[in-house]
Motif scaffolding. Structure first.
Motif, PDB file in Angstrom:
ATOM      1  N   ALA A 142      -0.757   1.739  -0.176  1.00 32.45           N
ATOM      2  CA  ALA A 142      -0.695   0.749   0.892  1.00 32.45           C
ATOM      3  C   ALA A 142      -0.274   1.392   2.219  1.00 32.45           C
ATOM      4  CB  ALA A 142       0.273  -0.363   0.518  1.00 32.45           C
ATOM      5  N   ALA A 143       0.689   2.309   2.149  1.00 29.46           N
ATOM      6  CA  ALA A 143       1.150   2.992   3.362  1.00 29.46           C
ATOM      7  C   ALA A 143       0.014   3.768   4.004  1.00 29.46           C
ATOM      8  CB  ALA A 143       2.307   3.926   3.026  1.00 29.46           C
ATOM      9  N   ARG A 144      -0.769   4.478   3.167  1.00 31.31           N
ATOM     10  CA  ARG A 144      -1.898   5.252   3.689  1.00 31.31           C
ATOM     11  C   ARG A 144      -2.931   4.339   4.357  1.00 31.31           C
ATOM     12  NH1 ARG A 144      -3.808   7.224  -0.849  1.00 31.31           N
ATOM     13  NH2 ARG A 144      -2.168   8.773  -0.983  1.00 31.31           N
ATOM     14  N   GLU A 145      -3.169   3.160   3.766  1.00 33.84           N
ATOM     15  CA  GLU A 145      -4.173   2.230   4.296  1.00 33.84           C
ATOM     16  C   GLU A 145      -3.804   1.722   5.681  1.00 33.84           C
ATOM     17  OE1 GLU A 145      -6.342  -1.242   2.056  1.00 33.84           O
ATOM     18  OE2 GLU A 145      -4.534  -2.062   2.993  1.00 33.84           O
ATOM     19  N   ILE A 146      -2.526   1.416   5.894  1.00 37.62           N
ATOM     20  CA  ILE A 146      -2.133   0.829   7.186  1.00 37.62           C
ATOM     21  C   ILE A 146      -1.517   1.848   8.143  1.00 37.62           C
ATOM     22  CG2 ILE A 146      -1.854  -1.504   6.297  1.00 37.62           C
ATOM     23  CD1 ILE A 146       1.073  -1.061   5.949  1.00 37.62           C
ATOM     24  N   GLY A 147      -1.595   3.157   7.779  1.00 43.29           N
ATOM     25  CA  GLY A 147      -1.189   4.206   8.706  1.00 43.29           C
ATOM     26  C   GLY A 147       0.299   4.452   8.797  1.00 43.29           C
ATOM     27  N   LEU A 148       1.044   4.213   7.701  1.00 44.20           N
ATOM     28  CA  LEU A 148       2.480   4.483   7.681  1.00 44.20           C
ATOM     29  C   LEU A 148       2.761   5.670   6.771  1.00 44.20           C
ATOM     30  CD1 LEU A 148       3.960   0.868   7.233  1.00 44.20           C
ATOM     31  CD2 LEU A 148       3.791   2.163   9.356  1.00 44.20           C
ATOM     32  N   THR A 149       3.890   6.337   7.014  1.00 47.07           N
ATOM     33  CA  THR A 149       4.345   7.335   6.053  1.00 47.07           C
ATOM     34  C   THR A 149       5.034   6.596   4.908  1.00 47.07           C
ATOM     35  OG1 THR A 149       6.526   7.595   7.072  1.00 47.07           O
ATOM     36  CG2 THR A 149       4.739   8.991   7.905  1.00 47.07           C
ATOM     37  N   ASN A 179       0.592  -7.097 -13.408  1.00 44.10           N
ATOM     38  CA  ASN A 179      -0.634  -6.302 -13.532  1.00 44.10           C
ATOM     39  C   ASN A 179      -0.655  -5.525 -14.846  1.00 44.10           C
ATOM     40  OD1 ASN A 179      -1.472  -7.207 -11.080  1.00 44.10           O
ATOM     41  ND2 ASN A 179      -1.109  -5.302  -9.967  1.00 44.10           N
ATOM     42  N   ALA A 180       0.502  -4.962 -15.199  1.00 47.58           N
ATOM     43  CA  ALA A 180       0.581  -4.200 -16.444  1.00 47.58           C
ATOM     44  C   ALA A 180       0.364  -5.108 -17.652  1.00 47.58           C
ATOM     45  CB  ALA A 180       1.943  -3.507 -16.547  1.00 47.58           C
ATOM     46  N   LYS A 200      12.899  -7.109   2.122  1.00 46.85           N
ATOM     47  CA  LYS A 200      13.318  -7.453   0.761  1.00 46.85           C
ATOM     48  C   LYS A 200      12.111  -7.724  -0.141  1.00 46.85           C
ATOM     49  CE  LYS A 200      17.775  -9.397   2.218  1.00 46.85           C
ATOM     50  NZ  LYS A 200      17.674  -8.942   3.618  1.00 46.85           N
ATOM     51  N   LEU A 201      11.210  -6.755  -0.173  1.00 47.11           N
ATOM     52  CA  LEU A 201       9.977  -6.902  -0.952  1.00 47.11           C
ATOM     53  C   LEU A 201      10.062  -6.228  -2.323  1.00 47.11           C
ATOM     54  CD1 LEU A 201       7.318  -6.156   1.847  1.00 47.11           C
ATOM     55  CD2 LEU A 201       8.252  -8.360   1.144  1.00 47.11           C
ATOM     56  N   ASP A 202      11.188  -5.600  -2.623  1.00 49.87           N
ATOM     57  CA  ASP A 202      11.301  -4.854  -3.884  1.00 49.87           C
ATOM     58  C   ASP A 202      11.020  -5.740  -5.091  1.00 49.87           C
ATOM     59  OD1 ASP A 202      13.433  -3.834  -1.815  1.00 49.87           O
ATOM     60  OD2 ASP A 202      12.955  -2.086  -3.075  1.00 49.87           O
ATOM     61  N   LYS A 203      11.607  -6.943  -5.109  1.00 49.32           N
ATOM     62  CA  LYS A 203      11.447  -7.845  -6.252  1.00 49.32           C
ATOM     63  C   LYS A 203      10.001  -8.294  -6.405  1.00 49.32           C
ATOM     64  CE  LYS A 203      13.295 -12.079  -8.291  1.00 49.32           C
ATOM     65  NZ  LYS A 203      14.209 -13.235  -8.099  1.00 49.32           N
ATOM     66  N   ILE A 204       9.368  -8.603  -5.255  1.00 51.05           N
ATOM     67  CA  ILE A 204       7.966  -9.047  -5.285  1.00 51.05           C
ATOM     68  C   ILE A 204       7.080  -7.940  -5.833  1.00 51.05           C
ATOM     69  CG2 ILE A 204       6.024  -9.793  -3.850  1.00 51.05           C
ATOM     70  CD1 ILE A 204       8.071 -11.020  -1.933  1.00 51.05           C
ATOM     71  N   ILE A 205       7.300  -6.701  -5.372  1.00 50.22           N
ATOM     72  CA  ILE A 205       6.494  -5.560  -5.829  1.00 50.22           C
ATOM     73  C   ILE A 205       6.693  -5.343  -7.325  1.00 50.22           C
ATOM     74  CG2 ILE A 205       6.221  -3.049  -5.663  1.00 50.22           C
ATOM     75  CD1 ILE A 205       6.955  -3.298  -2.681  1.00 50.22           C
ATOM     76  N   LEU A 226      -0.327  -4.298   0.088  1.00 51.91           N
ATOM     77  CA  LEU A 226       0.200  -3.984  -1.238  1.00 51.91           C
ATOM     78  C   LEU A 226      -0.638  -4.653  -2.330  1.00 51.91           C
ATOM     79  CD1 LEU A 226       4.006  -4.272  -0.425  1.00 51.91           C
ATOM     80  CD2 LEU A 226       2.907  -2.238  -1.401  1.00 51.91           C
ATOM     81  N   ALA A 227      -1.027  -5.901  -2.110  1.00 45.52           N
ATOM     82  CA  ALA A 227      -1.842  -6.618  -3.092  1.00 45.52           C
ATOM     83  C   ALA A 227      -3.198  -5.937  -3.288  1.00 45.52           C
ATOM     84  CB  ALA A 227      -2.036  -8.070  -2.652  1.00 45.52           C
TER      85      ALA A 227
END
Length: 529
Positions: free
Chosen positions: A490-497, A521-522, A509-514, A480-481
């Motif tokens: 990120a999903a495409r990079e590591i082969g996930l849908t 970044n913005a 519980k990564l929603d808050k971190i994302i 994700l970083a």
């Protein structure tokens, strides 16, 4: 006159083109073509002679006006007689009067050589500028007749025949390849099956063995239950191989690997124009597996809308493709698998109870590795032998190292053990694997020296979190970083849908971190502007 000849030739080619649908039956198609030549063009005793790829001899493989015995006599060496000369020179040849031509052998004995004005015309059949055979016909001619028009027409026809031959050879090669691949796959499955149970001396594996052997010959649906890495896919394949359907298709569908809007099409197929992007009709996996077995992995992830359609198929054994009203019937055995508690999923409304009961005809629980510790030494020896073949390196675990392996809980099961041994084969510094060469997580998070320098659990990780989950969480955060906290990238990079990524984001519980990192970044982007 010329126009009439052209029209006759065009009509003949059209009639021959109607036989293209039978082109995979080469002999039949060629015989039908020669029959049309006889009827439309008065070209008698037509023959197609091809070079035998094994003997190198020229043999008549199709004819019209010859009986079977006469056709069998039509065998030539390249360069022998008129047919052999046409083949060897790759040039057309016409004999105005076969009774006066010494090169004409009449090998088939089908012609009366005393009959006057019987002409023979032959043209080479060329494929990639190489002669592969000869097309020949007889004609009744007067001395004033020119052969050029017939040679031109037969040359066109010989070009079509060359394409017929090429297509048939491609199909034959493909079928041979598929047969070889099929035999190899069956041997591989058989070997895996033997190893799967050869390393299963524990009571749990003996029970599993008996259950598989009992259910395999039946038509019953099977539900495989067990944690990830226990061998559910292999078990499904073994059930198929031990059934009467073993010579028929075995299709696999991972219900969690496809987005909700595509999984229905994958299973049941669709018609052209059924949805945006459906540019052509497509069979579903159920149709492809007709008379065989379909394995639905991670069935617990199937969307509720598709569950309803699958339930109807299990009850009625029929379905409609997306965008179609035509009902189709197939004979398919269902084997499903899940690593979640379907009873709990039913209580929470995530899985239909009626579908669960339909699938749960014969449930089989695949034991976790911690439940079959008696098999651990045999499994270790098996994977060491397998790894040794791949890496060309022999090694073994010391008794202290084996004690550590035996004490570990193996949350990733047999797959985790296999991965560990492959890792050891790459990284171990000697042929005897000592405890200090093992990953730190095997020591139940106790401090221990490790040649792999494995990262320790982070403070954010709960004490009950498995090492596999810790590593998966860190992998997600790192990806994700790298991708500016955009889940799709990120999903495409590591082969996930995207669906699988969303599930893991929620799980860890990564929603808050994302969200916080996206805002950061913005903010920096605004400052730079």
């Amino acid at each position: 006159m010329q126009n009439k000849i052209f029209e006759l030739e065009l009509n003949t080619l059209y009639a021959i083109s109607q036989k293209f649908g039978q082109v995979l039956d080469l002999d039949h198609t060629l015989m039908a073509t020669l029959e049309i030549l006889s009827k439309n063009m008065a070209m008698e005793r037509g023959t197609v002679t091809l070079k035998d790829q094994h003997t190198g001899l020229l043999k008549i493989i199709a004819s019209h006006g010859l009986d079977p015995l006469e056709q069998q006599r039509g065998i030539y060496h390249p360069g022998e007689g008129v047919t052999g000369a046409i083949f060897e020179t790759a040039q057309p040849f016409a004999v105005p009067d076969i009774g006066k031509e010494p090169l004409f052998l009449n090998r088939t004995q089908a012609r009366n050589l005393t009959k006057s004005n019987l002409a023979f015309i032959g043209v080479p059949i060329l494929l990639s500028n190489e002669s592969i055979g000869v097309l020949s016909v007889d004609r009744l001619f007067g001395p004033e007749i020119d052969f050029k028009e017939d040679i031109r027409f037969l040359t066109i026809l010989a070009t079509l025949m060359a394409q017929f031959v090429q297509l048939n050879r491609q199909v034959e090669r493909r079928e041979e390849h598929l047969l070889t691949e099929n035999r190899s796959l069956r041997a591989e499955v058989s070997a895996k099956y033997n190893h799967f149970f050869a390393v299963g001396v524990s009571p749990a594996m003996q029970t599993l063995n008996k259950m598989i052997r009992k259910v395999a010959p039946s038509r019953a649906s099977v539900l495989l239950l067990g944690e990830s890495g226990t061998g559910k896919t292999l078990t499904a394949r073994i059930i198929h191989e031990l059934s009467q359907r073993r010579r028929n298709p075995f299709a696999k569908v991972n219900c969690a690997a496809l987005p909700d809007n595509l999984i229905e099409s994958e299973l049941f197929g669709h018609e052209k124009g059924a949805f945006t992007g459906a540019t052509q009709t497509k069979k579903g996996r159920l149709e492809e597996a007709d008379t065989g077995t379909i394995f639905l992995d991670e069935i617990g992830e199937l969307p509720l809308s598709v569950q309803a359609k699958l339930l109807r198929f299990l009850q009625e054994r029929d379905f409609e493709r997306l965008g179609s009203t035509q009902t189709r019937k197939v004979d398919v055995r269902i084997i499903a698998a899940t690593n979640i508690d379907l009873n709990k999923a039913v209580e929470e409304g995530r899985f239909r109870s009626d579908l669960f009961y339909r699938l749960n005809v014969f449930p089989i629980a695949i034991p976790a590795l911690r439940q079959r510790k008696a098999d651990l030494p045999l499994l270790v020896d098996y994977f060491i032998a397998k790894t040794a073949r791949e890496y060309g390196r022999q090694f073994f675990f010391s008794s202290e190292s084996m004690e550590i392996l035996a004490a570990y809980n193996w949350p990733g099961n047999v797959r985790e053990l296999e991965n560990l041994i492959e890792r050891v084969a790459i990284m171990a510094e000697s042929n005897q694997v000592q405890p200090n060469m093992l990953p730190a997580y095997l020591f139940n998070n106790k401090s221990a020296p490790s040649a792999f320098d494995a990262p320790q659990a982070t403070a954010a990780s709960a004490p009950s979190t498995s090492r596999i989950e810790i590593m998966e969480r860190e992998t997600l955060l790192e990806s994700l970083a790298r991708n500016d906290w955009v889940q799709q990238k990120a999903a495409r990079e590591i082969g996930l849908t995207l669906r699988q990524m969303g599930y893991r984001v929620k799980k860890y519980k990564l929603d808050k971190i994302i969200r916080e990192n996206k805002q950061r970044n913005a903010h920096f982007k605004d400052l730079s502007n």
